[in-house]
Design a protein around this motif. Structure first.
Motif, PDB file in Angstrom:
ATOM      1  N   GLU A 149       0.841  -1.193   0.000  1.00 44.38           N
ATOM      2  CA  GLU A 149       0.000   0.000   0.000  1.00 44.38           C
ATOM      3  C   GLU A 149       0.877   1.245   0.000  1.00 44.38           C
ATOM      4  O   GLU A 149       1.634   1.484   0.941  1.00 44.38           O
ATOM      5  CB  GLU A 149      -0.917  -0.008   1.223  1.00 44.38           C
ATOM      6  CG  GLU A 149      -2.033   1.006   1.173  1.00 44.38           C
ATOM      7  CD  GLU A 149      -2.975   0.863   2.350  1.00 44.38           C
ATOM      8  OE1 GLU A 149      -4.195   1.064   2.162  1.00 44.38           O
ATOM      9  OE2 GLU A 149      -2.499   0.557   3.462  1.00 44.38           O
ATOM     10  N   LYS A 151      -0.271   4.426  -0.192  1.00 42.69           N
ATOM     11  CA  LYS A 151      -0.965   5.285   0.773  1.00 42.69           C
ATOM     12  C   LYS A 151      -2.336   4.693   1.000  1.00 42.69           C
ATOM     13  O   LYS A 151      -2.716   3.713   0.343  1.00 42.69           O
ATOM     14  CB  LYS A 151      -1.043   6.732   0.275  1.00 42.69           C
ATOM     15  CG  LYS A 151      -1.776   6.917  -1.042  1.00 42.69           C
ATOM     16  CD  LYS A 151      -1.748   8.381  -1.469  1.00 42.69           C
ATOM     17  CE  LYS A 151      -2.500   8.596  -2.777  1.00 42.69           C
ATOM     18  NZ  LYS A 151      -2.463  10.019  -3.203  1.00 42.69           N
ATOM     19  N   GLU A 152      -3.082   5.234   1.933  1.00 45.85           N
ATOM     20  CA  GLU A 152      -4.362   4.654   2.327  1.00 45.85           C
ATOM     21  C   GLU A 152      -5.238   4.344   1.110  1.00 45.85           C
ATOM     22  O   GLU A 152      -5.613   5.231   0.350  1.00 45.85           O
ATOM     23  CB  GLU A 152      -5.106   5.622   3.254  1.00 45.85           C
ATOM     24  CG  GLU A 152      -6.362   5.037   3.877  1.00 45.85           C
ATOM     25  CD  GLU A 152      -6.067   3.969   4.916  1.00 45.85           C
ATOM     26  OE1 GLU A 152      -6.943   3.123   5.149  1.00 45.85           O
ATOM     27  OE2 GLU A 152      -4.952   3.981   5.492  1.00 45.85           O
ATOM     28  N   GLY A 153      -5.499   3.041   0.940  1.00 44.77           N
ATOM     29  CA  GLY A 153      -6.398   2.607  -0.134  1.00 44.77           C
ATOM     30  C   GLY A 153      -5.770   2.511  -1.506  1.00 44.77           C
ATOM     31  O   GLY A 153      -6.439   2.137  -2.467  1.00 44.77           O
ATOM     32  N   GLN A 154      -4.461   2.824  -1.650  1.00 47.62           N
ATOM     33  CA  GLN A 154      -3.796   2.773  -2.955  1.00 47.62           C
ATOM     34  C   GLN A 154      -2.736   1.671  -2.944  1.00 47.62           C
ATOM     35  O   GLN A 154      -1.677   1.819  -2.347  1.00 47.62           O
ATOM     36  CB  GLN A 154      -3.159   4.122  -3.295  1.00 47.62           C
ATOM     37  CG  GLN A 154      -2.503   4.137  -4.682  1.00 47.62           C
ATOM     38  CD  GLN A 154      -1.912   5.495  -5.017  1.00 47.62           C
ATOM     39  OE1 GLN A 154      -2.316   6.524  -4.455  1.00 47.62           O
ATOM     40  NE2 GLN A 154      -0.955   5.499  -5.942  1.00 47.62           N
ATOM     41  N   TRP A 155      -3.041   0.584  -3.637  1.00 48.82           N
ATOM     42  CA  TRP A 155      -2.150  -0.575  -3.662  1.00 48.82           C
ATOM     43  C   TRP A 155      -1.336  -0.590  -4.953  1.00 48.82           C
ATOM     44  O   TRP A 155      -1.793  -0.147  -6.001  1.00 48.82           O
ATOM     45  CB  TRP A 155      -2.954  -1.862  -3.525  1.00 48.82           C
ATOM     46  CG  TRP A 155      -3.571  -1.985  -2.165  1.00 48.82           C
ATOM     47  CD1 TRP A 155      -4.780  -1.483  -1.763  1.00 48.82           C
ATOM     48  CD2 TRP A 155      -2.993  -2.610  -1.034  1.00 48.82           C
ATOM     49  NE1 TRP A 155      -4.997  -1.760  -0.438  1.00 48.82           N
ATOM     50  CE2 TRP A 155      -3.916  -2.453   0.042  1.00 48.82           C
ATOM     51  CE3 TRP A 155      -1.801  -3.294  -0.798  1.00 48.82           C
ATOM     52  CZ2 TRP A 155      -3.667  -2.961   1.310  1.00 48.82           C
ATOM     53  CZ3 TRP A 155      -1.551  -3.804   0.470  1.00 48.82           C
ATOM     54  CH2 TRP A 155      -2.473  -3.634   1.512  1.00 48.82           C
ATOM     55  N   GLN A 156      -0.117  -1.141  -4.842  1.00 48.99           N
ATOM     56  CA  GLN A 156       0.795  -1.132  -5.986  1.00 48.99           C
ATOM     57  C   GLN A 156       1.673  -2.377  -5.969  1.00 48.99           C
ATOM     58  O   GLN A 156       2.098  -2.841  -4.915  1.00 48.99           O
ATOM     59  CB  GLN A 156       1.683   0.113  -5.923  1.00 48.99           C
ATOM     60  CG  GLN A 156       2.720   0.213  -7.046  1.00 48.99           C
ATOM     61  CD  GLN A 156       3.517   1.497  -6.943  1.00 48.99           C
ATOM     62  OE1 GLN A 156       2.964   2.593  -6.980  1.00 48.99           O
ATOM     63  NE2 GLN A 156       4.835   1.374  -6.813  1.00 48.99           N
ATOM     64  N   TYR A 163      -2.345  -2.224 -10.578  1.00 47.12           N
ATOM     65  CA  TYR A 163      -3.169  -3.015  -9.662  1.00 47.12           C
ATOM     66  C   TYR A 163      -4.624  -2.955 -10.109  1.00 47.12           C
ATOM     67  O   TYR A 163      -5.194  -1.875 -10.280  1.00 47.12           O
ATOM     68  CB  TYR A 163      -3.015  -2.494  -8.238  1.00 47.12           C
ATOM     69  CG  TYR A 163      -4.016  -3.090  -7.263  1.00 47.12           C
ATOM     70  CD1 TYR A 163      -3.933  -4.422  -6.888  1.00 47.12           C
ATOM     71  CD2 TYR A 163      -5.046  -2.310  -6.738  1.00 47.12           C
ATOM     72  CE1 TYR A 163      -4.844  -4.977  -6.003  1.00 47.12           C
ATOM     73  CE2 TYR A 163      -5.961  -2.852  -5.847  1.00 47.12           C
ATOM     74  CZ  TYR A 163      -5.862  -4.189  -5.484  1.00 47.12           C
ATOM     75  OH  TYR A 163      -6.760  -4.724  -4.610  1.00 47.12           O
ATOM     76  N   ASN A 182       0.047  -2.639   5.665  1.00 43.49           N
ATOM     77  CA  ASN A 182       0.294  -2.080   4.330  1.00 43.49           C
ATOM     78  C   ASN A 182       1.010  -3.035   3.389  1.00 43.49           C
ATOM     79  O   ASN A 182       1.512  -2.635   2.350  1.00 43.49           O
ATOM     80  CB  ASN A 182       1.090  -0.784   4.454  1.00 43.49           C
ATOM     81  CG  ASN A 182       2.376  -0.975   5.260  1.00 43.49           C
ATOM     82  OD1 ASN A 182       2.665  -2.090   5.714  1.00 43.49           O
ATOM     83  ND2 ASN A 182       3.132   0.092   5.442  1.00 43.49           N
TER      84      ASN A 182
END
Length: 216
Positions: A149, A151-156, A163, A182
């Protein structure tokens, strides 16, 4: 037949010692030729592995023993796919399932140091393959994969692959965005394909490394 001076007349048979020497020379030549051929084939395989464009040299420099099998479609100019000994191949990738445990950053560094990366899962077929592999002996509970993660809610993914939430395999209720959760593991105890869990990066778990198979 020899004359009085110990010479062999033309047309007479050569002594048995000379015939034995001739056959011995032939066998020595054949053995030498076979040895040269074997050495040449070995050098060719090493050169092909070294210069293969499908795989970074970093992986090849780490391993001296490889397992190859014929899995390339007919009609291509190369016919073998190779993975380091002890790795598991699926399609065009090689996978390493660790026995030891590390935190997420250490896991990423360990994979990178072997010329690979934490696994990036691109398809249902790959997810099915890995879900079966983690259940094989020896049993291990959680495996880090290359999804984190930013940042909050953003996965990579570690390789910047896009993603896609519709192609993710989260366990029901995950990711739950718990405190410092995370990073992602595949959880071995799940009975379905939806076995991803978000966890804190400082936890120590096993890891799955992935690298492109070498094609020769």
């Amino acid at each position: 037949m020899m004359n009085g001076q110990g010479r062999v007349h033309p047309g007479t048979a050569a002594p048995a010692e000379e015939r034995r020497c001739s056959w011995l020379n032939i066998w020595v030549f054949l053995i030498f030729a076979l040895a040269i051929k074997a050495a040449f084939l070995t050098i060719c395989l090493v050169v092909l592995l070294w210069h293969s464009s499908e795989q970074p040299r970093a992986l090849q420099q780490q391993f001296s023993e490889w397992k190859c099998d014929s899995a390339v479609p007919q009609g291509t100019d190369r016919g073998w796919m190779c993975c380091p000994e002890g790795w598991r191949r699926f399609q065009r990738s090689c996978y390493f399932l660790s026995l030891d445990q590390m935190n997420w950053a250490e896991s990423e560094q360990s994979c990178t140091g072997m010329g690979s990366q934490l696994v990036v899962i691109n398809s249902k077929a790959e997810q099915e393959f890995l879900s079966k592999q983690i259940k094989q002996y020896p049993q291990r509970e959680n495996f880090y994969i290359g999804l984190f993660e930013v940042k909050e809610g953003q996965w990579q993914w570690v390789d910047k692959t896009l993603y896609n939430v519709t192609a993710a395999f989260w366990r029901k209720g995950e990711p739950n965005n718990g405190l410092d959760e995370n990073c992602t593991v595949i959880h071995n105890l799940e009975k379905t394909l939806n076995n991803w869990i978000d966890i804190p990066s400082h936890n120590k778990h096993h890891r799955i490394c992935e690298a492109a198979a070498v094609i020769v």
